[in-house]
Design a protein around this motif. Structure first.
Motif, short mmCIF file in Angstrom:
data_model
loop_
_atom_site.label_atom_id
_atom_site.label_comp_id
_atom_site.label_asym_id
_atom_site.label_seq_id
_atom_site.Cartn_x
_atom_site.Cartn_y
_atom_site.Cartn_z
N LEU A 161 88.46 38.56 54.91
CA LEU A 161 87.64 38.68 53.70
C LEU A 161 88.51 38.64 52.44
CD1 LEU A 161 85.06 41.41 54.79
CD2 LEU A 161 84.60 38.97 54.40
N ILE A 162 89.62 39.38 52.48
CA ILE A 162 90.51 39.41 51.31
C ILE A 162 91.17 38.04 51.11
CG2 ILE A 162 92.57 40.48 50.31
CD1 ILE A 162 89.97 42.24 50.46
N SER A 163 91.61 37.43 52.20
CA SER A 163 92.19 36.09 52.13
C SER A 163 91.16 35.08 51.61
CB SER A 163 92.69 35.66 53.52
OG SER A 163 93.08 34.30 53.51
N GLY A 164 89.90 35.22 52.05
CA GLY A 164 88.84 34.32 51.58
C GLY A 164 88.56 34.50 50.11
N LEU A 165 88.59 35.74 49.64
CA LEU A 165 88.40 36.02 48.21
C LEU A 165 89.54 35.40 47.40
CD1 LEU A 165 86.87 37.48 45.94
CD2 LEU A 165 88.21 39.53 46.46
N HIS A 166 90.75 35.55 47.89
CA HIS A 166 91.94 34.98 47.24
C HIS A 166 91.81 33.46 47.16
CE1 HIS A 166 96.65 35.14 46.99
NE2 HIS A 166 96.08 34.69 45.89
N ALA A 167 91.38 32.84 48.26
CA ALA A 167 91.20 31.38 48.29
C ALA A 167 90.13 30.95 47.30
CB ALA A 167 90.84 30.94 49.71
N SER A 168 89.03 31.69 47.26
CA SER A 168 87.93 31.34 46.37
C SER A 168 88.38 31.37 44.91
CB SER A 168 86.77 32.32 46.58
OG SER A 168 85.68 31.98 45.75
N ILE A 169 89.11 32.42 44.54
CA ILE A 169 89.62 32.54 43.17
C ILE A 169 90.54 31.37 42.84
CG2 ILE A 169 91.13 33.92 41.68
CD1 ILE A 169 89.86 36.42 43.03
N ASN A 170 91.43 31.00 43.79
CA ASN A 170 92.34 29.89 43.56
C ASN A 170 91.62 28.56 43.42
OD1 ASN A 170 94.77 31.28 43.40
ND2 ASN A 170 95.08 31.28 45.60
N ILE A 171 90.51 28.40 44.12
CA ILE A 171 89.70 27.18 43.96
C ILE A 171 89.10 27.12 42.57
CG2 ILE A 171 87.60 25.99 44.71
CD1 ILE A 171 88.26 26.95 47.57
N HIS A 172 88.60 28.26 42.06
CA HIS A 172 88.03 28.27 40.71
C HIS A 172 89.08 27.88 39.67
CE1 HIS A 172 85.39 31.67 42.50
NE2 HIS A 172 84.96 30.49 42.86
N LEU A 173 90.30 28.43 39.83
CA LEU A 173 91.36 28.14 38.86
C LEU A 173 91.78 26.68 38.91
CD1 LEU A 173 93.61 31.34 39.24
CD2 LEU A 173 91.52 31.01 37.92
N SER A 174 91.74 26.09 40.12
CA SER A 174 92.10 24.67 40.28
C SER A 174 90.98 23.76 39.77
CB SER A 174 92.38 24.35 41.75
OG SER A 174 93.41 25.17 42.27
N ALA A 175 89.73 24.20 39.93
CA ALA A 175 88.58 23.36 39.57
C ALA A 175 88.30 23.40 38.06
CB ALA A 175 87.34 23.82 40.33
N ARG A 176 88.66 24.51 37.41
CA ARG A 176 88.44 24.62 35.96
C ARG A 176 89.78 24.89 35.29
NH1 ARG A 176 82.82 27.38 34.29
NH2 ARG A 176 83.34 26.13 32.49
N TYR A 177 90.63 23.88 35.39
CA TYR A 177 92.00 23.97 34.88
C TYR A 177 92.03 23.42 33.45
CZ TYR A 177 97.07 24.25 35.55
OH TYR A 177 98.39 24.61 35.48
N LEU A 178 92.94 23.96 32.65
CA LEU A 178 93.06 23.47 31.27
C LEU A 178 93.88 22.18 31.30
CD1 LEU A 178 92.47 23.94 28.30
CD2 LEU A 178 94.57 25.28 28.15
N LEU A 179 93.18 21.05 31.23
CA LEU A 179 93.83 19.74 31.34
C LEU A 179 94.35 19.24 30.00
CD1 LEU A 179 91.23 18.00 33.70
CD2 LEU A 179 93.37 19.14 34.35
N GLN A 180 93.68 19.66 28.93
CA GLN A 180 94.08 19.21 27.59
C GLN A 180 93.78 20.32 26.60
OE1 GLN A 180 92.42 15.39 26.43
NE2 GLN A 180 92.47 15.96 24.27
N ASP A 181 94.75 20.61 25.74
CA ASP A 181 94.57 21.68 24.76
C ASP A 181 95.10 21.20 23.42
OD1 ASP A 181 94.12 24.03 23.47
OD2 ASP A 181 95.66 25.18 24.51
#
Length: 437
Positions: free
Chosen positions: A219-239
């Motif tokens: 469960l903890i590993s799954g939560l960690h994976a989920s958070i990392n997917i969010h960070l990868s999917a909504r990454y700051l590509l241009q600022d």
């Protein structure tokens, strides 16, 4: 059972086939989530009841002195006051200032991206006061630990989406290391698998422990994976001064989940994400009687809208119940009653400890979503361990045996919304990788 690869060479699937400790397969979850549940859940989470979360983001870290880099404990307010950074470091004009200048820039980025937007309209502030009065007059007796603190405030989750914030390095590592090393029942001499290690000893240990302890780690590993997917999917590509552009960062995703780049860890992490999905989905299917009671309202003061949202909520819960391959939680705590009770208490205390660790997260926006998602998972576990009480809930009148606070309800559905989003984002990443061939 097949485990595909998340690399550009073989991109078709991130993970496929059956999940350990379950009778369910990834493909069934993908189809159910992406085309049935996810669109309805998203609509629910945009409603007033679910978008405002009351949380105390000012709690001090209870486990260590928080001297994280640049004082990031207060990153939403003043992690790096510019007048405390020497001119030479800020301008980068000195020969030896490059590292310090990079650190200052990182802190400024983390300050901007990690800040929580706490603005609420005057009308909303008045409305949430009425909500609180309504909740206090109901039969609630299960009080969350900090919602009555003077430091607790309502946060608009839609104004503060979970995404890349620049919070990384030793401080972020310290949080996850503390969770895994001290709170996942793991002996000190068993080392976690890292990219440079095959993890043979760790997985031999994990296979040998009871199903409850193995589930806790997953469960903890799954939560960690989920958070990392969010960070990868909504990454700051241009600022730039004119716009910020957010979107999927395929390199970031591959570094965390590619089978080759992670020495086989990536597919395991993704399987644990699906395991987390099944646990939270099972909780939603079990808690239906609590929400079905005629007296339960998603109270915001707008009776027409409230009734509409309750109808949508019940539609989602009935959909959750219809899922054909639910996780069977009866395998949990099923042995000797005395030992099972002791293990359940250990389980609860370990999880409570992880909730407290979230107050040590240096980036305020990361802390917000960390607290919400751990509370949501904790609420899901509370539901699964309260099945007998839920079954006894009367159709009308108070449900004294089992109760959920507004904060727990908001956390439960938003946390599941995050996991549901991760499963949907995986499909997007698979399509991107497919097109890269």
């Amino acid at each position: 059972m097949g485990t595909g690869c998340v690399s550009a060479q073989r991109p078709q699937r991130g993970v496929t086939g059956y999940l350990d400790d379950c009778t369910c397969d990834v493909e069934t979850i993908d189809a159910f989530n992406n085309y049935k549940l996810f669109p309805r859940l998203n609509q629910l989470l945009e409603s007033d009841y679910f978008r405002y979360y009351k949380v105390n983001l000012q709690k001090p870290c209870p486990f260590w002195d928080d001297n994280s880099h640049c004082g990031m404990r207060d990153c939403a307010v003043q992690p790096c006051p510019s007048d405390e950074i020497p001119d030479g470091i800020r301008s980068g004009s000195y020969k030896y200032s490059e590292e310090a200048n990079n650190l200052a820039e990182e802190c400024e980025e983390a300050k901007r991206l990690g800040a929580v937007d706490d603005s609420l309209s005057k009308e909303t502030r008045q409305a949430v006061l009425q909500w609180a009065q309504h909740d206090d007059s109901s039969d609630s007796f299960c009080e969350a630990d900090d919602i009555h603190s003077p430091d607790a405030e309502y946060v608009d989750l839609l104004l503060n989406p979970e995404r890349y914030t620049g919070y990384k390095g030793p401080d972020a590592w310290k949080i996850w290391n503390s969770i895994y090393e001290e709170n996942c029942f793991k002996p000190q001499n068993v080392k976690r698998p890292l990219a440079s290690d095959t993890g043979h000893t760790f997985y031999k240990w994990l296979k040998g422990v009871c199903v409850e302890k193995r589930a806790f780690y997953r469960l903890i590993s799954g939560l960690h994976a989920s958070i990392n997917i969010h960070l990868s999917a909504r990454y700051l590509l241009q600022d730039t001064w004119s716009e910020k552009k957010w979107g999927p960062n395929i390199t970031e995703f591959q570094q965390r989940f590619d089978e080759v780049l992670t020495s086989g860890e990536g597919p395991r992490r993704l399987k644990n994400l699906y395991f987390l999905y099944l646990i939270e989905l099972r909780a939603l299917s079990k808690v239906l009687p609590f929400f079905e009671r005629p007296g339960f309202q998603l109270y915001t003061g707008n009776s027409g809208r409230d009734a509409e949202m309750k109808h949508l909520l019940l539609e989602i819960l009935h959909l959750a119940k219809s899922f054909p391959l639910h996780f069977d939680e009866n395998s949990f705590f099923a042995g000797n009653k005395k030992e099972a009770a002791k293990l359940k208490e250990e389980f609860r205390l370990h999880f409570k400890n992880i909730s407290k660790i979230m107050d040590c997260v240096g980036c305020i926006k990361c802390r917000l979503w960390g607290k919400l998602q751990t509370q949501g998972l904790g609420t899901a576990l509370k539901i699964l361990f309260s099945e007998n009480l839920i079954e006894k809930i009367p159709e009308s009148g108070p449900s004294y045996g089992f109760q959920l606070t507004r904060q727990e309800i908001v956390a439960l559905f938003n946390a599941f919304g995050r996991v549901s989003t991760s499963v949907k984002e995986l499909e997007n990443f698979r399509n991107i990788l497919q097109n890269m061939r």
